[in-house]
Scaffold this active site. Structure first.
Site, PDB file in Angstrom:
ATOM      1  CD  GLN A   1       6.703   4.783  -8.159  1.00  0.00           C
ATOM      2  OE1 GLN A   1       5.791   5.889  -8.746  1.00  0.00           O
ATOM      3  NE2 GLN A   1       7.782   4.715  -8.798  1.00  0.00           N
TER       4      GLN A   1
ATOM      5  CD  GLN B   1       1.041 -11.081   0.436  1.00  0.00           C
ATOM      6  OE1 GLN B   1       0.335 -10.839  -0.595  1.00  0.00           O
ATOM      7  NE2 GLN B   1       1.703 -10.170   1.213  1.00  0.00           N
TER       8      GLN B   1
ATOM      9  CB  ALA C   1      -0.749  -0.149   1.379  1.00  0.00           C
TER      10      ALA C   1
ATOM     11  CG  HIS D   1       1.947  -8.545 -16.869  1.00  0.00           C
ATOM     12  ND1 HIS D   1       1.552  -7.531 -17.761  1.00  0.00           N
ATOM     13  CD2 HIS D   1       2.967  -7.893 -15.883  1.00  0.00           C
ATOM     14  CE1 HIS D   1       2.282  -6.227 -17.325  1.00  0.00           C
ATOM     15  NE2 HIS D   1       3.002  -6.596 -16.319  1.00  0.00           N
TER      16      HIS D   1
ATOM     17  CB  VAL E   1      -1.318  -5.742  -9.324  1.00  0.00           C
ATOM     18  CG1 VAL E   1      -0.552  -4.449 -10.077  1.00  0.00           C
ATOM     19  CG2 VAL E   1      -2.498  -5.667  -9.483  1.00  0.00           C
ATOM     20  N   GLY E   2       1.559  -7.712  -8.438  1.00  0.00           N
ATOM     21  CA  GLY E   2       2.861  -7.714  -8.196  1.00  0.00           C
ATOM     22  C   GLY E   2       3.272  -8.961  -9.140  1.00  0.00           C
TER      23      GLY E   2
ATOM     24  N   GLY F   1       0.300   1.459  -4.902  1.00  0.00           N
ATOM     25  CA  GLY F   1      -0.576   1.945  -3.961  1.00  0.00           C
ATOM     26  C   GLY F   1      -0.993   3.270  -3.660  1.00  0.00           C
TER      27      GLY F   1
ATOM     28  CG  ASP G   1      -0.348  -6.364 -20.254  1.00  0.00           C
ATOM     29  OD1 ASP G   1       0.806  -5.870 -20.335  1.00  0.00           O
ATOM     30  OD2 ASP G   1      -0.610  -7.340 -19.365  1.00  0.00           O
TER      31      ASP G   1
ATOM     32  NE  ARG H   1      14.236  -9.777 -13.777  1.00  0.00           N
ATOM     33  CZ  ARG H   1      14.196 -11.007 -14.333  1.00  0.00           C
ATOM     34  NH1 ARG H   1      15.451 -11.631 -13.818  1.00  0.00           N
ATOM     35  NH2 ARG H   1      13.309 -11.431 -14.609  1.00  0.00           N
TER      36      ARG H   1
HETATM   37  P1  NAD Z   1       6.976  -0.334  -5.272  1.00  0.00           P
HETATM   38  O1  NAD Z   1       8.236  -0.835  -5.109  1.00  0.00           O
HETATM   39  O2  NAD Z   1       6.745   1.344  -5.281  1.00  0.00           O
HETATM   40  O3  NAD Z   1       6.067  -0.607  -3.883  1.00  0.00           O
HETATM   41  C1  NAD Z   1       5.956  -1.812  -3.591  1.00  0.00           C
HETATM   42  C2  NAD Z   1       5.435  -2.066  -2.222  1.00  0.00           C
HETATM   43  O4  NAD Z   1       5.268  -3.045  -1.987  1.00  0.00           O
HETATM   44  C3  NAD Z   1       6.607  -1.396  -1.122  1.00  0.00           C
HETATM   45  O5  NAD Z   1       6.075  -0.253  -0.381  1.00  0.00           O
HETATM   46  C4  NAD Z   1       6.917  -2.580  -0.194  1.00  0.00           C
HETATM   47  O6  NAD Z   1       7.521  -2.191   1.019  1.00  0.00           O
HETATM   48  C5  NAD Z   1       5.601  -3.487  -0.289  1.00  0.00           C
HETATM   49  N1  NAD Z   1       6.018  -4.837  -0.120  1.00  0.00           N
HETATM   50  C6  NAD Z   1       7.035  -5.478  -0.485  1.00  0.00           C
HETATM   51  N2  NAD Z   1       6.802  -6.833  -0.077  1.00  0.00           N
HETATM   52  C7  NAD Z   1       5.516  -6.492   0.487  1.00  0.00           C
HETATM   53  C8  NAD Z   1       4.913  -7.900   1.381  1.00  0.00           C
HETATM   54  N3  NAD Z   1       5.425  -9.013   1.326  1.00  0.00           N
HETATM   55  N4  NAD Z   1       3.711  -7.593   1.598  1.00  0.00           N
HETATM   56  C9  NAD Z   1       3.245  -6.198   1.662  1.00  0.00           C
HETATM   57  N5  NAD Z   1       3.904  -5.340   1.108  1.00  0.00           N
HETATM   58  C10 NAD Z   1       5.071  -5.692   0.596  1.00  0.00           C
HETATM   59  O7  NAD Z   1       6.181  -1.008  -6.567  1.00  0.00           O
HETATM   60  P2  NAD Z   1       4.945  -0.540  -7.309  1.00  0.00           P
HETATM   61  O8  NAD Z   1       5.556   0.252  -8.506  1.00  0.00           O
HETATM   62  O9  NAD Z   1       3.986  -0.129  -6.545  1.00  0.00           O
HETATM   63  O10 NAD Z   1       4.851  -1.898  -8.194  1.00  0.00           O
HETATM   64  C11 NAD Z   1       4.266  -3.091  -7.368  1.00  0.00           C
HETATM   65  C12 NAD Z   1       4.459  -4.493  -8.076  1.00  0.00           C
HETATM   66  O11 NAD Z   1       3.599  -4.316  -9.495  1.00  0.00           O
HETATM   67  C13 NAD Z   1       5.630  -4.429  -8.869  1.00  0.00           C
HETATM   68  O12 NAD Z   1       6.141  -5.967  -8.809  1.00  0.00           O
HETATM   69  C14 NAD Z   1       5.607  -4.251 -10.321  1.00  0.00           C
HETATM   70  O13 NAD Z   1       6.567  -4.987 -10.867  1.00  0.00           O
HETATM   71  C15 NAD Z   1       4.102  -4.705 -10.603  1.00  0.00           C
HETATM   72  N6  NAD Z   1       3.522  -4.007 -11.678  1.00  0.00           N
HETATM   73  C16 NAD Z   1       2.649  -5.026 -12.173  1.00  0.00           C
HETATM   74  C17 NAD Z   1       1.975  -4.493 -13.377  1.00  0.00           C
HETATM   75  C18 NAD Z   1       0.745  -5.391 -14.245  1.00  0.00           C
HETATM   76  O14 NAD Z   1       0.415  -5.023 -15.037  1.00  0.00           O
HETATM   77  N7  NAD Z   1       0.737  -6.532 -13.695  1.00  0.00           N
HETATM   78  C19 NAD Z   1       2.148  -3.280 -14.051  1.00  0.00           C
HETATM   79  C20 NAD Z   1       2.948  -2.518 -13.428  1.00  0.00           C
HETATM   80  C21 NAD Z   1       3.787  -2.958 -12.013  1.00  0.00           C
HETATM   81  C1  LMR Z   2       4.419  -2.877 -16.435  1.00  0.00           C
HETATM   82  O1  LMR Z   2       3.707  -3.835 -17.459  1.00  0.00           O
HETATM   83  O2  LMR Z   2       4.287  -1.995 -16.785  1.00  0.00           O
HETATM   84  C2  LMR Z   2       5.172  -3.645 -15.436  1.00  0.00           C
HETATM   85  O3  LMR Z   2       4.815  -4.945 -15.211  1.00  0.00           O
HETATM   86  C3  LMR Z   2       6.795  -3.561 -15.608  1.00  0.00           C
HETATM   87  C4  LMR Z   2       7.555  -4.150 -14.495  1.00  0.00           C
HETATM   88  O4  LMR Z   2       8.274  -4.911 -14.796  1.00  0.00           O
HETATM   89  O5  LMR Z   2       7.141  -3.561 -13.384  1.00  0.00           O
END
Ligand code: NAD
Ligand code: LMR
Length: 329
Positions: free
Chosen positions: A17, A114, A14, A189, A131-132, A19, A161, A94
């Site tokens: 970014q 989880q 949460a 994804h 999402v992660g 979040g 996407d 990564r």
């Molecule tokens: P970020 O690093 O800004 O935030 C991630 C947050 O998760 C951090 O605040 C961290 O403390 C927290 N976190 C880490 N481990 C945790 C856990 N075990 N329990 C609870 N919180 C935890 O990253 P972001 O920009 O918010 O992106 C989050 C994820 O979403 C990344 O894995 C990114 O690659 C992914 N993402 C996916 C898509 C998609 O289309 N599926 C698109 C964009 C980003």
């Molecule tokens: C995206 O599609 O924007 C993200 O999954 C890219 C990433 O690796 O965080």
């Protein structure tokens, strides 16, 4: 307007970014509707709790009429308590020198507990969106550790996407995104995903009459599939507002239904449709009604599409085998 019963929404990561872009949309009613009060539960790691508290202060300061409560915790059993909707955003990114196996293992350490916590304490109707990244396989890990939750309640996000593909196609054809129907993201994804336009129409005209195969192979498909990397390159951080927007779209359509006569894309547990091995969490063309996704059936899949769907699905099978070998599922 008469109000529905409040919905408990858990958001992990949460303080991150996504979040930050997501929570205000949920609290304002854009995800579940203007008639649905929301109780937010924010799950972070201990180092993220203080920043999550700051975000919660800002949520308070918005005075959202629908926002009934905000709870913040670093304990998954508390975070998922009574969750009707769980958005699993927090993941281990990564880092330099990390191999794919290391990434899968690190994320297994997050999504296994989880999944177990969701199994133990979430509401009976819980719906999970991962999402992660790697989203599909993280969703599979969580799902495998929640045996009491129907498998179809675990999904991964390919809506970003899908939205990217809509936008690229609208720009190419000089139309608005709302004129486009019948687009599909298949598979993972990841850069192997396959954005498929062979059933798509723009203002009722088949897309295949409007664009040629060279544009599909050399521009459209790679632009959509590598858009995440392009955003990281440009912003110095992965997509956040557009990812949050896609999460809102996914959950809204899942809970409230997709518009009549149109489909979208979501990674859901395969029932074997279109040759995707049963149990993999892979992106399909989907509609939603009554709170359940359904795969759009009967689409013809030509050689061009078959090859690309198979390649992305093969990657998902490899990821599943890797997490199996690591003992994560
Ligand atoms: P970020 O690093 O800004 O935030 C991630 C947050 O998760 C951090 O605040 C961290 O403390 C927290 N976190 C880490 N481990 C945790 C856990 N075990 N329990 C609870 N919180 C935890 O990253 P972001 O920009 O918010 O992106 C989050 C994820 O979403 C990344 O894995 C990114 O690659 C992914 N993402 C996916 C898509 C998609 O289309 N599926 C698109 C964009 C980003
Ligand atoms: C995206 O599609 O924007 C993200 O999954 C890219 C990433 O690796 O965080």
């Amino acid at each position: 307007m008469s109000q529905k019963a409040p919905v408990t929404v858990t958001v992990t990561g949460a303080a991150g970014q996504i979040g930050y872009a997501l929570l205000f949309r949920i609290a304002s009613g854009q995800m579940l509707g203007a008639d649905t009060p929301v109780r937010l539960r924010l799950l972070e790691i201990p180092q993220g709790v203080k920043a999550a508290e700051g975000t919660a202060m800002e949520l308070d300061d918005c005075a959202f009429p629908l926002l009934q409560s905000i709870d913040i915790t670093d304990d998954a059993r508390v975070g998922f308590e009574g969750a009707n909707v769980a958005l699993l955003v927090g993941a281990r990114p990564r880092s330099a020198g990390m191999e794919r196996g290391d990434l899968l293992e690190a994320n297994g350490g997050i999504f296994k507990p989880q999944g177990e916590a969701i199994n133990a304490v979430a509401a009976d109707d819980v719906r999970v969106l991962v999402v992660g990244n790697p989203a599909n396989t993280n969703a599979l890990i969580a799902q495998q550790h929640a045996p009491d939750v129907p498998a179809e309640r675990f999904t991964a996000m390919t809506r970003l996407d899908h939205n990217r593909a809509l936008s690229q196609l609208a720009q190419k054809t000089g139309t608005g995104v709302s004129e486009i129907q019948g687009l599909t993201i298949w598979g993972n994804h990841s850069a192997t995903q396959y954005p498929d336009v062979f059933h798509a129409t723009v203002a009722g005209k088949p897309v295949t009459d409007l664009v040629d195969e060279a544009w599909l192979t050399s521009t459209f498909i790679p632009t959509v599939a590598k858009r995440g990397a392009a955003i990281i390159e440009a912003r110095g951080a992965s997509s956040a507002a557009s990812a949050a927007n896609a999460a809102v779209d996914h959950v809204r359509d899942w809970v409230l239904g997709t518009p009549e006569g149109s489909w979208t894309s979501a990674a859901i547990v395969s029932d074997g449709s279109y040759g995707v091995p049963e149990g993999l969490i892979s992106s399909f063309p989907v509609t939603s009604a009554g709170g359940a996704w359904e795969i759009v059936q009967g689409l013809e899949v030509g050689d061009f599409s078959r090859e690309r769907i198979d390649a992305s699905v093969a990657e998902l099978s490899e990821e599943r085998d890797a997490v199996r070998e690591l003992g994560l599922i």
